[in-house]
Design a protein around this motif. Sequence first.
Motif, PDB file in Angstrom:
ATOM      1  N   MET A   1     -24.362 -15.812   1.731  1.00 23.77           N
ATOM      2  CA  MET A   1     -23.921 -15.502   0.379  1.00 23.77           C
ATOM      3  C   MET A   1     -24.726 -16.354  -0.606  1.00 23.77           C
ATOM      4  SD  MET A   1     -20.119 -15.514  -1.314  1.00 23.77           S
ATOM      5  CE  MET A   1     -19.664 -14.079  -0.382  1.00 23.77           C
ATOM      6  N   LYS A   2     -25.142 -15.723  -1.678  1.00 20.03           N
ATOM      7  CA  LYS A   2     -25.891 -16.404  -2.724  1.00 20.03           C
ATOM      8  C   LYS A   2     -24.940 -16.770  -3.860  1.00 20.03           C
ATOM      9  CE  LYS A   2     -30.119 -13.866  -1.754  1.00 20.03           C
ATOM     10  NZ  LYS A   2     -31.125 -12.946  -2.300  1.00 20.03           N
ATOM     11  N   THR A   3     -25.340 -17.753  -4.636  1.00 22.68           N
ATOM     12  CA  THR A   3     -24.561 -18.156  -5.807  1.00 22.68           C
ATOM     13  C   THR A   3     -25.365 -17.828  -7.060  1.00 22.68           C
ATOM     14  OG1 THR A   3     -23.569 -19.956  -4.543  1.00 22.68           O
ATOM     15  CG2 THR A   3     -23.382 -20.080  -6.939  1.00 22.68           C
ATOM     16  N   TYR A   4     -24.674 -17.317  -8.062  1.00 23.49           N
ATOM     17  CA  TYR A   4     -25.312 -16.934  -9.318  1.00 23.49           C
ATOM     18  C   TYR A   4     -24.620 -17.635 -10.483  1.00 23.49           C
ATOM     19  CZ  TYR A   4     -27.370 -13.230  -6.513  1.00 23.49           C
ATOM     20  OH  TYR A   4     -28.067 -12.539  -5.547  1.00 23.49           O
ATOM     21  N   ASP A   5     -25.415 -18.086 -11.452  1.00 23.35           N
ATOM     22  CA  ASP A   5     -24.889 -18.591 -12.718  1.00 23.35           C
ATOM     23  C   ASP A   5     -24.834 -17.422 -13.684  1.00 23.35           C
ATOM     24  OD1 ASP A   5     -24.556 -21.298 -12.079  1.00 23.35           O
ATOM     25  OD2 ASP A   5     -26.664 -21.719 -12.442  1.00 23.35           O
ATOM     26  N   VAL A   6     -23.728 -17.333 -14.397  1.00 20.45           N
ATOM     27  CA  VAL A   6     -23.529 -16.215 -15.317  1.00 20.45           C
ATOM     28  C   VAL A   6     -23.169 -16.752 -16.694  1.00 20.45           C
ATOM     29  CG1 VAL A   6     -22.264 -14.072 -15.724  1.00 20.45           C
ATOM     30  CG2 VAL A   6     -22.605 -14.875 -13.373  1.00 20.45           C
ATOM     31  N   GLU A   7     -23.819 -16.233 -17.718  1.00 18.61           N
ATOM     32  CA  GLU A   7     -23.470 -16.518 -19.108  1.00 18.61           C
ATOM     33  C   GLU A   7     -22.995 -15.209 -19.730  1.00 18.61           C
ATOM     34  OE1 GLU A   7     -26.913 -18.163 -20.980  1.00 18.61           O
ATOM     35  OE2 GLU A   7     -26.747 -20.051 -19.895  1.00 18.61           O
ATOM     36  N   VAL A   8     -21.760 -15.211 -20.207  1.00 19.38           N
ATOM     37  CA  VAL A   8     -21.164 -14.016 -20.804  1.00 19.38           C
ATOM     38  C   VAL A   8     -20.923 -14.278 -22.289  1.00 19.38           C
ATOM     39  CG1 VAL A   8     -19.204 -12.419 -20.766  1.00 19.38           C
ATOM     40  CG2 VAL A   8     -19.993 -13.461 -18.621  1.00 19.38           C
ATOM     41  N   ARG A   9     -21.337 -13.319 -23.117  1.00 17.22           N
ATOM     42  CA  ARG A   9     -21.080 -13.373 -24.559  1.00 17.22           C
ATOM     43  C   ARG A   9     -20.241 -12.153 -24.931  1.00 17.22           C
ATOM     44  NH1 ARG A   9     -26.010 -13.996 -23.392  1.00 17.22           N
ATOM     45  NH2 ARG A   9     -26.779 -12.071 -24.286  1.00 17.22           N
ATOM     46  N   VAL A  10     -19.172 -12.393 -25.683  1.00 18.06           N
ATOM     47  CA  VAL A  10     -18.258 -11.325 -26.095  1.00 18.06           C
ATOM     48  C   VAL A  10     -18.105 -11.394 -27.608  1.00 18.06           C
ATOM     49  CG1 VAL A  10     -15.909 -10.411 -25.873  1.00 18.06           C
ATOM     50  CG2 VAL A  10     -16.999 -11.503 -23.900  1.00 18.06           C
ATOM     51  N   TRP A  11     -18.155 -10.248 -28.270  1.00 14.87           N
ATOM     52  CA  TRP A  11     -17.969 -10.222 -29.716  1.00 14.87           C
ATOM     53  C   TRP A  11     -17.324  -8.899 -30.110  1.00 14.87           C
ATOM     54  CZ3 TRP A  11     -22.432  -9.733 -27.057  1.00 14.87           C
ATOM     55  CH2 TRP A  11     -23.186  -8.597 -27.247  1.00 14.87           C
TER      56      TRP A  11
ATOM     57  N   GLU B   1     -27.794  -9.660  -5.779  1.00 15.62           N
ATOM     58  CA  GLU B   1     -27.704  -9.555  -7.237  1.00 15.62           C
ATOM     59  C   GLU B   1     -26.920  -8.328  -7.672  1.00 15.62           C
ATOM     60  OE1 GLU B   1     -30.592  -9.119 -11.116  1.00 15.62           O
ATOM     61  OE2 GLU B   1     -31.346 -10.259  -9.403  1.00 15.62           O
ATOM     62  N   SER B   2     -27.097  -7.226  -6.984  1.00 14.91           N
ATOM     63  CA  SER B   2     -26.383  -6.005  -7.337  1.00 14.91           C
ATOM     64  C   SER B   2     -24.870  -6.193  -7.231  1.00 14.91           C
ATOM     65  CB  SER B   2     -26.840  -4.857  -6.432  1.00 14.91           C
ATOM     66  OG  SER B   2     -26.118  -3.695  -6.706  1.00 14.91           O
ATOM     67  N   ALA B   3     -24.418  -6.831  -6.169  1.00 12.45           N
ATOM     68  CA  ALA B   3     -22.985  -7.089  -5.985  1.00 12.45           C
ATOM     69  C   ALA B   3     -22.480  -8.061  -7.046  1.00 12.45           C
ATOM     70  CB  ALA B   3     -22.724  -7.641  -4.590  1.00 12.45           C
ATOM     71  N   ALA B   4     -23.296  -9.052  -7.403  1.00 10.30           N
ATOM     72  CA  ALA B   4     -22.901 -10.012  -8.436  1.00 10.30           C
ATOM     73  C   ALA B   4     -22.758  -9.307  -9.775  1.00 10.30           C
ATOM     74  CB  ALA B   4     -23.932 -11.137  -8.528  1.00 10.30           C
ATOM     75  N   ARG B   5     -23.718  -8.452 -10.120  1.00  9.41           N
ATOM     76  CA  ARG B   5     -23.647  -7.716 -11.391  1.00  9.41           C
ATOM     77  C   ARG B   5     -22.416  -6.818 -11.440  1.00  9.41           C
ATOM     78  NH1 ARG B   5     -27.675  -8.364 -14.747  1.00  9.41           N
ATOM     79  NH2 ARG B   5     -29.623  -9.258 -13.973  1.00  9.41           N
ATOM     80  N   LYS B   6     -22.126  -6.152 -10.353  1.00 13.14           N
ATOM     81  CA  LYS B   6     -20.950  -5.283 -10.303  1.00 13.14           C
ATOM     82  C   LYS B   6     -19.672  -6.091 -10.538  1.00 13.14           C
ATOM     83  CE  LYS B   6     -18.567  -1.906  -7.465  1.00 13.14           C
ATOM     84  NZ  LYS B   6     -18.514  -1.176  -6.207  1.00 13.14           N
TER      85      LYS B   6
END
Length: 86
Positions: free
Chosen positions: A1-11, A54-59
């Motif tokens: 399993m890979k680990t991903y950093d995610v930055e989310v912006r909501v407006w 990456e595809s699973a992380a994006r989903k």
Amino acid sequence: MKTYDVEVRVWLKPSVFDPQGHAVEQALHTLGFEGTSEVRVGKYMHLSIGAADESAARKAVEEMCERVLSNPVMETYAYELKETVR
């Protein structure tokens, strides 16, 4: 399993009035920053996620955004996903 950093912006969507953005804009004008306009205030979130690829992380991130991190009726979101290098 890979680990991903995610930055989310909501407006808020452009069609939704942003009272906090309006208040900030008025404060900026009061302080002499007359050139400012269309101020929008949003949210920023950082998280790490484990996924097979990456595809699973994006989903997973898109599902989080749709179900928890944003209100799809009033808000829009964008995110950046990068594999964590450790």
